[in-house]
Design an enzyme around this catalytic site. Structure first.
Site, PDB file in Angstrom:
ATOM      1  N   TYR A   1       0.734  -1.294   0.204  1.00 19.09           N
ATOM      2  CA  TYR A   1      -0.272  -0.145   0.148  1.00 19.09           C
ATOM      3  C   TYR A   1       1.124   1.620   0.161  1.00 19.09           C
ATOM      4  O   TYR A   1       0.433   2.286  -0.547  1.00 19.09           O
ATOM      5  CB  TYR A   1      -0.976  -0.133   1.151  1.00 19.09           C
ATOM      6  CG  TYR A   1      -2.401  -0.912   0.580  1.00 19.09           C
ATOM      7  CD1 TYR A   1      -3.575  -0.726  -0.045  1.00 19.09           C
ATOM      8  CD2 TYR A   1      -2.146  -2.538   1.013  1.00 19.09           C
ATOM      9  CE1 TYR A   1      -4.997  -1.146  -0.182  1.00 19.09           C
ATOM     10  CE2 TYR A   1      -3.239  -2.795   0.382  1.00 19.09           C
ATOM     11  CZ  TYR A   1      -4.214  -2.674  -0.439  1.00 19.09           C
ATOM     12  OH  TYR A   1      -5.582  -2.979  -0.199  1.00 19.09           O
TER      13      TYR A   1
ATOM     14  N   GLU B   1      -8.662  -7.057   4.782  1.00 19.32           N
ATOM     15  CA  GLU B   1      -7.815  -7.550   3.659  1.00 19.32           C
ATOM     16  C   GLU B   1      -7.600  -8.271   4.963  1.00 19.32           C
ATOM     17  O   GLU B   1      -6.956  -9.933   5.091  1.00 19.32           O
ATOM     18  CB  GLU B   1      -6.364  -7.517   2.577  1.00 19.32           C
ATOM     19  CG  GLU B   1      -7.905  -6.886   1.642  1.00 19.32           C
ATOM     20  CD  GLU B   1      -7.328  -5.714   0.918  1.00 19.32           C
ATOM     21  OE1 GLU B   1      -5.573  -5.909   0.935  1.00 19.32           O
ATOM     22  OE2 GLU B   1      -7.655  -4.708   0.312  1.00 19.32           O
TER      23      GLU B   1
HETATM   24  C1  HEM Z   1      -7.909  -4.460  -8.207  1.00 21.27           C
HETATM   25  C2  HEM Z   1      -8.953  -0.660  -6.080  1.00 21.27           C
HETATM   26  C3  HEM Z   1      -4.730  -0.360  -3.522  1.00 21.27           C
HETATM   27  C4  HEM Z   1      -3.219  -4.500  -6.658  1.00 21.27           C
HETATM   28  C5  HEM Z   1      -8.872  -3.509  -7.826  1.00 21.27           C
HETATM   29  C6  HEM Z   1      -9.668  -2.940  -8.597  1.00 21.27           C
HETATM   30  C7  HEM Z   1      -9.834  -1.630  -7.641  1.00 21.27           C
HETATM   31  C8  HEM Z   1      -8.943  -1.158  -6.613  1.00 21.27           C
HETATM   32  C9  HEM Z   1     -11.315  -1.489  -8.221  1.00 21.27           C
HETATM   33  C10 HEM Z   1     -10.551  -3.431  -9.829  1.00 21.27           C
HETATM   34  C11 HEM Z   1     -11.530  -3.909  -8.449  1.00 21.27           C
HETATM   35  C12 HEM Z   1     -12.316  -5.768  -9.501  1.00 21.27           C
HETATM   36  O1  HEM Z   1     -11.696  -6.552 -10.549  1.00 21.27           O
HETATM   37  O2  HEM Z   1     -13.543  -5.985  -9.559  1.00 21.27           O
HETATM   38  C13 HEM Z   1      -7.775  -0.466  -5.454  1.00 21.27           C
HETATM   39  C14 HEM Z   1      -7.703   1.196  -4.327  1.00 21.27           C
HETATM   40  C15 HEM Z   1      -6.372   0.499  -3.202  1.00 21.27           C
HETATM   41  C16 HEM Z   1      -6.003  -0.364  -3.915  1.00 21.27           C
HETATM   42  C17 HEM Z   1      -8.365   1.669  -4.146  1.00 21.27           C
HETATM   43  C18 HEM Z   1      -5.731   1.461  -2.232  1.00 21.27           C
HETATM   44  C19 HEM Z   1      -6.584   2.131  -1.174  1.00 21.27           C
HETATM   45  C20 HEM Z   1      -3.921  -1.780  -4.055  1.00 21.27           C
HETATM   46  C21 HEM Z   1      -2.574  -2.521  -3.909  1.00 21.27           C
HETATM   47  C22 HEM Z   1      -2.189  -3.534  -5.342  1.00 21.27           C
HETATM   48  C23 HEM Z   1      -3.287  -3.226  -5.534  1.00 21.27           C
HETATM   49  C24 HEM Z   1      -1.394  -1.857  -2.961  1.00 21.27           C
HETATM   50  C25 HEM Z   1      -0.566  -4.077  -4.914  1.00 21.27           C
HETATM   51  C26 HEM Z   1       0.122  -3.749  -5.678  1.00 21.27           C
HETATM   52  C27 HEM Z   1      -4.719  -4.275  -7.346  1.00 21.27           C
HETATM   53  C28 HEM Z   1      -4.885  -5.802  -8.467  1.00 21.27           C
HETATM   54  C29 HEM Z   1      -5.369  -5.948  -9.523  1.00 21.27           C
HETATM   55  C30 HEM Z   1      -6.480  -4.744  -8.491  1.00 21.27           C
HETATM   56  C31 HEM Z   1      -3.424  -6.828  -8.900  1.00 21.27           C
HETATM   57  C32 HEM Z   1      -6.393  -6.793 -10.277  1.00 21.27           C
HETATM   58  C33 HEM Z   1      -6.914  -6.242 -11.415  1.00 21.27           C
HETATM   59  C34 HEM Z   1      -6.165  -6.630 -12.034  1.00 21.27           C
HETATM   60  O3  HEM Z   1      -5.733  -7.365 -12.246  1.00 21.27           O
HETATM   61  O4  HEM Z   1      -5.639  -5.870 -13.406  1.00 21.27           O
HETATM   62  N1  HEM Z   1      -8.064  -2.151  -7.044  1.00 21.27           N
HETATM   63  N2  HEM Z   1      -6.523  -1.058  -5.343  1.00 21.27           N
HETATM   64  N3  HEM Z   1      -4.848  -2.402  -5.532  1.00 21.27           N
HETATM   65  N4  HEM Z   1      -5.659  -3.980  -7.395  1.00 21.27           N
HETATM   66 FE1  HEM Z   1      -6.297  -2.703  -6.470  1.00 21.27          FE
END
Ligand code: HEM
Length: 398
Positions: free
Chosen positions: A95, A137
């Site tokens: 994060y 988480e």
């Molecule tokens: C997916 C928001 C932090 C990695 C997502 C999705 C959202 C989101 C809205 C799409 C969910 C879905 O597929 O239904 C956020 C927010 C964050 C955050 C608001 C911070 C407050 C992080 C962090 C990481 C991360 C720290 C890792 C470095 C991913 C990955 C996906 C994802 C790998 C799947 C999307 C893909 O495979 O392209 N996140 N995220 N996220 N997030 Fe986050």
């Protein structure tokens, strides 16, 4: 606790984020991956190149900012995203990295408009939002690890068998390499599989619904073959053409909030194409645990050749005391293609076969889902009784 000043700044600048949201996250991802290429082992490269993930993250941060002083409002949406994060093994230590590059991107895109006060306020707000995700988480990791046969991140699984279900869909039966039983899951949930494809620099992660009721002793996923040149095609082609019985893949514990809820309400399971996969788990579960529950299974496929689980779904419905099955083919080559509807599923058809008091589960390609959800809404089904899932990142946060 955020100060009133921070809250005011964040709320008043959130609309600027909305306008520039995509530019900010596009810049953010570019610089993030330049500095931390190891994160490309986690992110879906196909979603990246299509810009879908950029939109999802932009929407999420914007929505969270709007509710910065009442974050409990966004908890249901956080949970859905956190399921995805947990299934991808995203950890608390990721994060601050994301926060650092997000702030840098806000600064870059807003230029002179990004005063020190604004950047400071967004830094603080991100910290608070991130903590909500981290806490949710943490609980999810604990729950996954504490289940019988459970584990926290990824674990090796062996492909036990590979079964062709249609000209496009093939099932893979998976057993844990360490000999442990597979944990219990809810019918409709998915797993993330992680594969290393020869010649590719980074690992690939993909989510697949479990396509069989819990309790069989293994995980079954059913993978649709996508064209090799489309962004999502690489993994599916790899599964179809290169993975066989005896091969090893990595798997994370079952996740997701789209699942069959037990109850006395009649159920309608409505799917299009590969959207049939979670429905097979739900139908199997009803046949096993609630055979008296009134159920209608409706599936739309392009034609007979691509129609998966034809026999399996019929024989599961036969086990029900009050079960019906209807098949729609978009096109029919000849009379051997037996189906109940030729063409699309209409509102009138749904009115005729779906009980008014049913809870409806819908899964399939986006246009299919839009049509079905719109028909059901017009027919008076309440939001609570329409549960749907499409494959790909959630576009809207709230
Ligand atoms: C997916 C928001 C932090 C990695 C997502 C999705 C959202 C989101 C809205 C799409 C969910 C879905 O597929 O239904 C956020 C927010 C964050 C955050 C608001 C911070 C407050 C992080 C962090 C990481 C991360 C720290 C890792 C470095 C991913 C990955 C996906 C994802 C790998 C799947 C999307 C893909 O495979 O392209 N996140 N995220 N996220 N997030 Fe986050």
């Amino acid at each position: 606790m955020l100060s009133q000043k921070t809250i005011d700044i964040v709320k008043s600048t959130a609309p600027i984020l909305e306008t520039n949201g995509k530019d900010i996250t596009t810049y953010f991802y570019k610089t993030l991956f330049e500095a931390h290429p190891e994160l490309l082992h986690i992110f879906n490269h196909a979603n990246q190149s299509q810009g879908r993930q950029q939109t999802a993250l932009a929407n999420a941060v914007y929505a969270a900012a709007k509710y910065i002083d009442q974050l409990e409002v966004i908890l249901p949406a956080v949970k859905q995203i956190s399921h995805k994060h947990r299934s991808l093994a995203i950890k608390a230590e990721h994060y601050p990295i994301v926060g650092e590059y997000l702030l840098k991107a806000i600064k870059e895109v807003l230029g002179d408009a990004a005063t020190e006060d604004i950047i400071h306020a967004w830094g603080e707000a991100y910290g608070v939002i991130a903590q909500v995700f981290i806490d949710v988480e943490k609980e999810m990791y604990k729950e996954a690890a504490e289940k019988k046969g459970g584990w926290e991140d990824f674990k090796e699984f062996i492909i036990e068998k590979k079964v062709v279900e249609s000209s496009l869909i093939t099932s893979f039966y998976l057993k844990a390499a360490d000999g442990m039983p597979v944990p219990d899951y809810l019918p409709g949930q998915y797993i993330t599989v992680r594969v290393s494809i020869p010649g590719e620099e980074y690992l690939f992660n993909r989510q697949y619904s479990l396509s069989q009721a819990p309790g069989s002793g293994y995980f079954r996923i059913s993978v649709k073959r996508e064209a090799d040149h489309v962004p999502n095609g690489k993994v599916s082609t790899f599964f179809h053409d290169h993975l066989n019985a005896g091969d090893m893949i990595e798997v994370s514990a079952p996740a997701g909030e789209f699942f069959l809820e037990k109850g006395s309400q009649p159920v309608a399971l409505i799917s299009g194409g590969v959207g049939i996969t979670p429905m097979m788990a739900m139908l199997g579960s009803i046949a096993k645990n609630e055979p008296n529950r009134k159920t209608v299974f409706i599936h739309a496929a392009r034609n007979k050749a691509v129609h998966a689980f034809r026999e399996e779904s019929s024989s599961l419905v036969e086990k029900l005391q009050d079960g019906r099955i209807y098949i729609a083919y978009e096109e029919k080559k000849d009379e051997s293609e037996v189906c109940d509807i030729t063409g699309y599923i209409s509102k009138e058809f749904l009115q005729e076969v779906v009980d008014k008091g049913s809870v409806c589960y819908v899964c399939g390609p986006v246009p299919f889902m839009r049509a079905i959800v719109s028909h059901l809404t017009t027919l008076g089904f309440s939001e609570n009784n329409i549960k749907y899932k499409f494959f790909g990142p959630a576009m809207a946060f709230l």
